[in-house]
Design a protein around this motif. Sequence first.
Motif, mmCIF file in Angstrom:
data_model
loop_
_atom_site.group_PDB
_atom_site.id
_atom_site.type_symbol
_atom_site.label_atom_id
_atom_site.label_comp_id
_atom_site.label_asym_id
_atom_site.label_seq_id
_atom_site.Cartn_x
_atom_site.Cartn_y
_atom_site.Cartn_z
ATOM 1 N N ASN A 214 2.253 -24.840 20.659
ATOM 2 C CA ASN A 214 2.851 -23.631 21.229
ATOM 3 C C ASN A 214 2.030 -22.384 20.926
ATOM 4 O O ASN A 214 1.845 -21.520 21.789
ATOM 5 N N GLY A 215 1.529 -22.283 19.691
ATOM 6 C CA GLY A 215 0.682 -21.153 19.351
ATOM 7 C C GLY A 215 -0.576 -21.116 20.194
ATOM 8 O O GLY A 215 -1.035 -20.039 20.616
ATOM 9 N N LEU A 216 -1.132 -22.285 20.464
ATOM 10 C CA LEU A 216 -2.344 -22.350 21.279
ATOM 11 C C LEU A 216 -2.067 -21.983 22.733
ATOM 12 O O LEU A 216 -2.898 -21.349 23.395
ATOM 13 N N VAL A 217 -0.902 -22.366 23.241
ATOM 14 C CA VAL A 217 -0.523 -21.958 24.598
ATOM 15 C C VAL A 217 -0.451 -20.437 24.688
ATOM 16 O O VAL A 217 -1.003 -19.816 25.602
ATOM 17 N N ALA A 218 0.231 -19.823 23.712
ATOM 18 C CA ALA A 218 0.338 -18.363 23.710
ATOM 19 C C ALA A 218 -1.043 -17.716 23.621
ATOM 20 O O ALA A 218 -1.339 -16.752 24.341
ATOM 21 N N LEU B 150 2.888 -13.200 16.790
ATOM 22 C CA LEU B 150 3.653 -14.301 17.363
ATOM 23 C C LEU B 150 3.675 -15.424 16.330
ATOM 24 O O LEU B 150 2.621 -15.848 15.855
ATOM 25 N N VAL B 151 4.860 -15.895 15.997
ATOM 26 C CA VAL B 151 5.007 -16.869 14.918
ATOM 27 C C VAL B 151 5.387 -18.229 15.493
ATOM 28 O O VAL B 151 6.469 -18.400 16.071
ATOM 29 N N GLY B 152 4.478 -19.184 15.315
ATOM 30 C CA GLY B 152 4.753 -20.550 15.759
ATOM 31 C C GLY B 152 5.424 -21.377 14.693
ATOM 32 O O GLY B 152 5.878 -22.486 14.961
ATOM 33 N N ALA B 153 5.484 -20.860 13.480
ATOM 34 C CA ALA B 153 6.171 -21.550 12.388
ATOM 35 C C ALA B 153 7.684 -21.423 12.581
ATOM 36 O O ALA B 153 8.168 -20.720 13.468
ATOM 37 N N SER B 154 8.442 -22.084 11.717
ATOM 38 C CA SER B 154 9.893 -22.119 11.854
ATOM 39 C C SER B 154 10.524 -20.784 11.479
ATOM 40 O O SER B 154 9.922 -19.967 10.767
ATOM 41 N N GLY C 177 7.327 -20.623 18.641
ATOM 42 C CA GLY C 177 7.409 -22.029 18.277
ATOM 43 C C GLY C 177 8.722 -22.643 18.679
ATOM 44 O O GLY C 177 9.505 -22.064 19.448
ATOM 45 N N ALA C 178 8.998 -23.837 18.137
ATOM 46 C CA ALA C 178 10.176 -24.602 18.523
ATOM 47 C C ALA C 178 11.476 -23.896 18.197
ATOM 48 O O ALA C 178 12.519 -24.229 18.762
ATOM 49 N N GLY C 179 11.461 -22.908 17.291
ATOM 50 C CA GLY C 179 12.675 -22.187 16.941
ATOM 51 C C GLY C 179 13.110 -21.168 17.968
ATOM 52 O O GLY C 179 14.172 -20.565 17.827
ATOM 53 N N ALA C 180 12.322 -20.953 19.024
ATOM 54 C CA ALA C 180 12.738 -20.055 20.102
ATOM 55 C C ALA C 180 13.921 -20.670 20.843
ATOM 56 O O ALA C 180 14.228 -21.852 20.700
ATOM 57 N N PRO D 152 7.887 -22.308 24.548
ATOM 58 C CA PRO D 152 8.001 -21.098 23.722
ATOM 59 C C PRO D 152 6.705 -20.285 23.674
ATOM 60 O O PRO D 152 6.745 -19.058 23.650
ATOM 61 N N GLY D 153 5.556 -20.973 23.643
ATOM 62 C CA GLY D 153 4.279 -20.259 23.656
ATOM 63 C C GLY D 153 4.091 -19.489 24.941
ATOM 64 O O GLY D 153 3.657 -18.319 24.934
ATOM 65 N N HIS D 154 4.405 -20.120 26.053
ATOM 66 C CA HIS D 154 4.329 -19.447 27.349
ATOM 67 C C HIS D 154 5.254 -18.243 27.377
ATOM 68 O O HIS D 154 4.854 -17.132 27.788
ATOM 69 N N ASN D 155 6.497 -18.410 26.939
ATOM 70 C CA ASN D 155 7.480 -17.344 27.056
ATOM 71 C C ASN D 155 7.163 -16.169 26.128
ATOM 72 O O ASN D 155 7.376 -15.009 26.492
ATOM 73 N N ALA D 156 6.647 -16.472 24.945
ATOM 74 C CA ALA D 156 6.248 -15.377 24.052
ATOM 75 C C ALA D 156 5.098 -14.582 24.654
ATOM 76 O O ALA D 156 5.066 -13.342 24.586
ATOM 77 N N ALA D 157 4.144 -15.284 25.246
ATOM 78 C CA ALA D 157 3.025 -14.588 25.894
ATOM 79 C C ALA D 157 3.513 -13.734 27.058
ATOM 80 O O ALA D 157 3.065 -12.594 27.242
ATOM 81 N N MET D 158 4.453 -14.272 27.849
ATOM 82 C CA MET D 158 4.979 -13.497 28.972
ATOM 83 C C MET D 158 5.709 -12.244 28.482
ATOM 84 O O MET D 158 5.627 -11.179 29.105
ATOM 85 N N ALA D 159 6.417 -12.355 27.356
ATOM 86 C CA ALA D 159 7.108 -11.182 26.811
ATOM 87 C C ALA D 159 6.110 -10.110 26.385
ATOM 88 O O ALA D 159 6.306 -8.914 26.645
ATOM 89 N N VAL D 160 5.035 -10.528 25.725
ATOM 90 C CA VAL D 160 4.004 -9.568 25.304
ATOM 91 C C VAL D 160 3.380 -8.889 26.520
ATOM 92 O O VAL D 160 3.201 -7.661 26.549
ATOM 93 N N LEU D 161 3.058 -9.673 27.527
ATOM 94 C CA LEU D 161 2.425 -9.105 28.721
ATOM 95 C C LEU D 161 3.391 -8.208 29.481
ATOM 96 O O LEU D 161 2.983 -7.185 30.060
#
Length: 525
Positions: A17-21, A282-286, A498-501, A511-520
């Motif tokens: 997920n972190g790599l996707v973001a 952006l936190v991919g950890a729990s 991460g998975a906790g989203a 979650p990685g995609h959605n976090a990136a979309m929020a930042v953008l």
Amino acid sequence: MPERTSYDAVIVGGGHNGLVAAAYLARAGLGVLVLERLDHIGGAAVSSRTFTGVDARLSRYSYLVSLLPPKIVRDLGLRFAVRKRTVSSYTPVVRHGRPTGLLVGGGEARTRRSFAELTGSDREFAAWERFYGTTRRLAERVFPTLTEPLPTRAALRARVDDDATWHAVFERPLGELVEETFTDDLVRGVVLTDALIGTFATAHDPSLRQNRCFLYHVIGGGTGDWDVPLGGMGALTDALADAARRAGAEIVTDCAVTALATDGRTAEVTCERGTIGARRVLVGASPRELARLLGEAPPPPAEGAQLKVNMLLTRLPRLRDTGVDPREAFSGTFHIAEGYDQLERAYQQAAAGSLPAAPPSEIYCHSLTDPSILGADLVRRGYQTLTLFGLHTPARLFADDTADNAATRDRLLAATLAELETHLAEPLADCLARDADGRPCVEAKSPLDLDRELGLPGGNIFHRELAFPYADPEAEAPAGAAARWGVATGHDAVLLCGAGAVRGGGVSGIPGHNAAMAVLEEGVV
């Protein structure tokens, strides 16, 4: 370590997920840094040569792909592919003193015949077709929303456009639907297992945690199919890392983040190599790890409930049910002790503090669908992998002490493999390969092992309780981009990726995609 001390986005954790973001944000022109505490990227989505001196690259933790949207693969230009399994599942059972089983797959006629031979009529097959026709329609409506801003509960219900299905899946315990639809205990159990993967619950749990788990297991890709990643799970994270680096992201491994601070507008992370500023972290950890980094109170405990086992065999074992080829049986999901009543007994025993007497589990053979994970010599000699995922073994059954944890894990492993052997025509030990040191090629992980190795809270593969994929009904109009995308943390400059989203869990990249979309969407530049 890069010389820069400030980035547009710093990503804590180099899991998939972190790599996707990272790839999305770097492609948008942002300065991106990924910090991974381990000496390799991938998190739980990795491949490794697990057994000493053996040329087999196993998907060590996660192993199948369902929730990864083709949109992410296309958007990032990933060099990655999956392959469908010809058999969905095989479930062995003894009926009337005779070993038999239920095979789902190999075409409609084959599946219909298997149902009829098991139950004596066409009724259960017809019910099965109707049931999964309904879940497929549900998947077609819900899955596309996972890469969109969070819908409200009312909006998602309107999207589903089927009040009976909404009520059955989103509002009442799944056991009611299963029992209304099917009469055969084995068929009921096979259906219920999708609600229990990594989730400790009964069919009638009033919290509906089993419903949420079921939903995510049947909506993947808009079809519910669980596919085999070609080249192993590590092929996905390798492709994601390549995409992120090509776009300009920097990835640093063996660099644990030790603290995170924010003033509300920006943030900074501290690791052993210094402090780095960021417009967004952006936190991919729990969520548990996020709270630790921020110095905040931890969230409610999350508990995993699975045994994870990897094996390498010199050949597949013969089955007591001679009506099915082992290559068919193990290419799909091989269900063990997963009848409906068996699942309930196992849950009750574990809830009372004991290991299940007949531990339920499921197995599949990656190498039958994708032999590329084995070296050429192993393929020539007929070697195969087996991956086992055990259910209803919550973290509370394992002691924190390393020796006690290992002893409990070994007892559970022995009981689980013994349950498998009740359906084999020969001892499993006769088929196990040995590593370069002469040890059987078997690796088992308890929930506490997964916590120590991957930072999964209590071994919880979802990081915390899964949530239905809609906005909190108490906040029907989420404020801010992070809230709209389901990745908010309570700190404007810190997002979950991460998975906790809200729509996390599984190998999805969502979650990685959605976090990136929020930042953008925020326009952070």
